[in-house]
Motif scaffolding. Structure first.
Motif, PDB file in Angstrom:
ATOM      1  N   LEU A 171       0.842  -1.185   0.000  1.00 26.80           N
ATOM      2  CA  LEU A 171       0.000   0.000   0.000  1.00 26.80           C
ATOM      3  C   LEU A 171       0.885   1.246   0.000  1.00 26.80           C
ATOM      4  N   GLN A 172       0.455   2.264  -0.726  1.00 31.87           N
ATOM      5  CA  GLN A 172       1.227   3.504  -0.829  1.00 31.87           C
ATOM      6  C   GLN A 172       0.277   4.661  -1.114  1.00 31.87           C
ATOM      7  N   GLY A 173       0.253   5.647  -0.216  1.00 29.31           N
ATOM      8  CA  GLY A 173      -0.596   6.816  -0.394  1.00 29.31           C
ATOM      9  C   GLY A 173      -1.964   6.617   0.237  1.00 29.31           C
ATOM     10  N   LEU A 174      -2.431   7.645   0.963  1.00 27.79           N
ATOM     11  CA  LEU A 174      -3.718   7.539   1.661  1.00 27.79           C
ATOM     12  C   LEU A 174      -4.324   8.925   1.790  1.00 27.79           C
ATOM     13  N   ALA A 175      -5.648   9.002   1.700  1.00 32.43           N
ATOM     14  CA  ALA A 175      -6.349  10.272   1.877  1.00 32.43           C
ATOM     15  C   ALA A 175      -7.791   9.986   2.281  1.00 32.43           C
ATOM     16  N   VAL A 176      -8.385  10.941   3.001  1.00 27.90           N
ATOM     17  CA  VAL A 176      -9.800  10.879   3.380  1.00 27.90           C
ATOM     18  C   VAL A 176     -10.512  11.999   2.624  1.00 27.90           C
ATOM     19  N   THR A 177     -11.524  11.653   1.838  1.00 23.65           N
ATOM     20  CA  THR A 177     -12.231  12.664   1.042  1.00 23.65           C
ATOM     21  C   THR A 177     -13.238  13.408   1.907  1.00 23.65           C
ATOM     22  N   SER A 178     -13.721  14.531   1.368  1.00 21.61           N
ATOM     23  CA  SER A 178     -14.690  15.341   2.108  1.00 21.61           C
ATOM     24  C   SER A 178     -16.045  14.653   2.222  1.00 21.61           C
ATOM     25  N   ARG A 179     -16.269  13.600   1.446  1.00 19.90           N
ATOM     26  CA  ARG A 179     -17.504  12.819   1.561  1.00 19.90           C
ATOM     27  C   ARG A 179     -17.319  11.599   2.456  1.00 19.90           C
ATOM     28  N   HIS A 180     -16.252  11.581   3.195  1.00 19.30           N
ATOM     29  CA  HIS A 180     -16.002  10.560   4.220  1.00 19.30           C
ATOM     30  C   HIS A 180     -15.718   9.184   3.622  1.00 19.30           C
ATOM     31  N   TYR A 181     -14.910   9.175   2.564  1.00 20.87           N
ATOM     32  CA  TYR A 181     -14.375   7.939   2.028  1.00 20.87           C
ATOM     33  C   TYR A 181     -12.872   7.920   2.297  1.00 20.87           C
ATOM     34  N   VAL A 224      -6.969   4.420  -0.400  1.00 22.64           N
ATOM     35  CA  VAL A 224      -5.613   3.931  -0.154  1.00 22.64           C
ATOM     36  C   VAL A 224      -5.052   3.396  -1.462  1.00 22.64           C
ATOM     37  N   GLY A 225      -3.844   3.837  -1.816  1.00 21.67           N
ATOM     38  CA  GLY A 225      -3.218   3.330  -3.027  1.00 21.67           C
ATOM     39  C   GLY A 225      -2.765   1.886  -2.853  1.00 21.67           C
ATOM     40  N   ASP A 226      -3.092   1.048  -3.821  1.00 20.65           N
ATOM     41  CA  ASP A 226      -2.750  -0.378  -3.791  1.00 20.65           C
ATOM     42  C   ASP A 226      -1.837  -0.672  -4.976  1.00 20.65           C
ATOM     43  N   VAL A 227      -0.543  -0.707  -4.724  1.00 16.91           N
ATOM     44  CA  VAL A 227       0.427  -0.938  -5.798  1.00 16.91           C
ATOM     45  C   VAL A 227       0.308  -2.365  -6.327  1.00 16.91           C
ATOM     46  N   THR A 228       0.087  -3.323  -5.433  1.00 16.27           N
ATOM     47  CA  THR A 228       0.014  -4.729  -5.838  1.00 16.27           C
ATOM     48  C   THR A 228      -1.152  -4.992  -6.774  1.00 16.27           C
ATOM     49  N   THR A 279       1.130   3.625 -10.760  1.00 19.75           N
ATOM     50  CA  THR A 279       1.749   3.263  -9.497  1.00 19.75           C
ATOM     51  C   THR A 279       1.460   4.385  -8.506  1.00 19.75           C
ATOM     52  N   PRO A 280       0.442   4.249  -7.664  1.00 22.28           N
ATOM     53  CA  PRO A 280       0.104   5.341  -6.743  1.00 22.28           C
ATOM     54  C   PRO A 280       1.247   5.625  -5.784  1.00 22.28           C
ATOM     55  N   TRP A 281       1.486   6.914  -5.562  1.00 25.07           N
ATOM     56  CA  TRP A 281       2.542   7.336  -4.635  1.00 25.07           C
ATOM     57  C   TRP A 281       1.994   8.165  -3.489  1.00 25.07           C
ATOM     58  N   VAL A 295      -4.439  11.651  -7.396  1.00 20.32           N
ATOM     59  CA  VAL A 295      -3.517  10.541  -7.179  1.00 20.32           C
ATOM     60  C   VAL A 295      -2.222  10.871  -7.917  1.00 20.32           C
ATOM     61  N   LEU A 296      -1.144  10.989  -7.172  1.00 22.16           N
ATOM     62  CA  LEU A 296       0.156  11.272  -7.774  1.00 22.16           C
ATOM     63  C   LEU A 296       0.883   9.959  -8.065  1.00 22.16           C
ATOM     64  N   ASP A 297       1.325   9.824  -9.305  1.00 21.53           N
ATOM     65  CA  ASP A 297       2.126   8.679  -9.728  1.00 21.53           C
ATOM     66  C   ASP A 297       3.549   9.190  -9.935  1.00 21.53           C
ATOM     67  N   ARG A 298       4.389   9.000  -8.939  1.00 22.99           N
ATOM     68  CA  ARG A 298       5.754   9.528  -8.994  1.00 22.99           C
ATOM     69  C   ARG A 298       6.606   8.762 -10.008  1.00 22.99           C
ATOM     70  N   ASP A 299       6.396   7.466 -10.121  1.00 25.24           N
ATOM     71  CA  ASP A 299       7.209   6.661 -11.023  1.00 25.24           C
ATOM     72  C   ASP A 299       7.012   7.075 -12.483  1.00 25.24           C
ATOM     73  N   HIS A 300       5.768   7.393 -12.859  1.00 29.70           N
ATOM     74  CA  HIS A 300       5.457   7.720 -14.254  1.00 29.70           C
ATOM     75  C   HIS A 300       5.264   9.219 -14.465  1.00 29.70           C
ATOM     76  N   ARG A 301       5.599  10.034 -13.442  1.00 29.12           N
ATOM     77  CA  ARG A 301       5.535  11.500 -13.555  1.00 29.12           C
ATOM     78  C   ARG A 301       4.171  11.960 -14.071  1.00 29.12           C
ATOM     79  N   ALA A 302       3.126  11.506 -13.395  1.00 25.16           N
ATOM     80  CA  ALA A 302       1.769  11.871 -13.794  1.00 25.16           C
ATOM     81  C   ALA A 302       0.880  11.916 -12.556  1.00 25.16           C
TER      82      ALA A 302
END
Length: 223
Positions: A145-155, A158-162, A189-191, A203-210
């Motif tokens: 797992l990589q990267g986590l956030a809580v949205t304003s709508r209470h979701y 979590v980034g799941d690389v696998t 690849t979520p970062w 969602v920032l993808d650091r590996d692919h610069r996007a």
């Protein structure tokens, strides 16, 4: 001299106090010279004049925080995992093993496990019966797992690389997460994750610069 024979000398205001001298850099120096240094000087006076309260006091010093203790290696950027806080003051973060999420309720001092990859077996129970037998889905033994956030709508996202996607937890309804998987042929690849004011997600993808922008319903906004 007052009625008791005590001698006093009144110092009133910064001009009077500025005529007083203190030891500075090995010799006596007037306070006024310390408070009004020359352009090429950078003194550190021990006393300062507080214009709001009209008092002389010890000089304030800005606290300096060292980034790391002497001898410690700097923290590698790969150690970043992700954390977020919901509207009720609860904190969520990816555990050190990167296979689950820790949870700290608002006001509490001890965190607990919120969810781990091993919990998915209980979420996918095998139904038995006559005639047909359901087989358990093939799931990875562990997740990265990589990267986590809580949205304003209470979701909770979590980034799941696998699994090449995102795990979406409904914090209001509870239950198992929804896996939002990207197409196999799309580099992803979520970062790091960040909520947007309208309930969406970046969602920032650091590996692919996007980066990817999702709306409040987790639909893609643009390429």
């Amino acid at each position: 001299m007052d009625v008791n024979g005590t001698r006093f000398h009144l110092l009133y205001g910064p001009d009077d106090w500025g005529l007083c001298s203190i030891e500075h850099d090995g010799g006596p120096t007037r306070l006024a010279d310390l408070w009004n240094p020359a352009p090429d000087e950078h003194p550190s006076p021990a006393l300062e004049w507080d214009g709001e309260q009209n008092v002389l006091r010890l000089a304030r010093e800005a606290p300096l925080f060292r980034r790391s203790a002497r001898g410690d290696a700097p923290i590698a950027i790969e150690a970043r995992r992700g954390a977020g806080r919901d509207r009720y003051g609860n904190w969520y973060w990816i555990n050190p093993e990167r296979d689950g999420v820790r949870f700290l309720p608002g006001g509490a001092r001890q965190s607990v496990s919120f969810w781990r990859a091993a919990d998915r077996g209980a979420d996918c129970a095998v139904a038995g019966g006559d005639g047909f037998t359901a087989s358990a889905p093939v799931l990875p033994q562990t997740l990265h797992l990589q990267g986590l956030a809580v949205t304003s709508r209470h979701y909770l996202a979590v980034g799941d690389v696998t699994e090449h996607g995102l795990l979406i937890f409904d914090l209001h309804a509870g239950g198992a997460p929804l896996l939002l998987r990207w197409p196999v042929d799309v580099p992803f690849t979520p970062w790091d994750l960040a909520p947007t004011p309208d309930g969406g997600l970046l969602v920032l993808d650091r590996d692919h610069r996007a980066y990817w922008a999702l709306d409040a319903n987790f639909r893609l906004l643009a390429d």
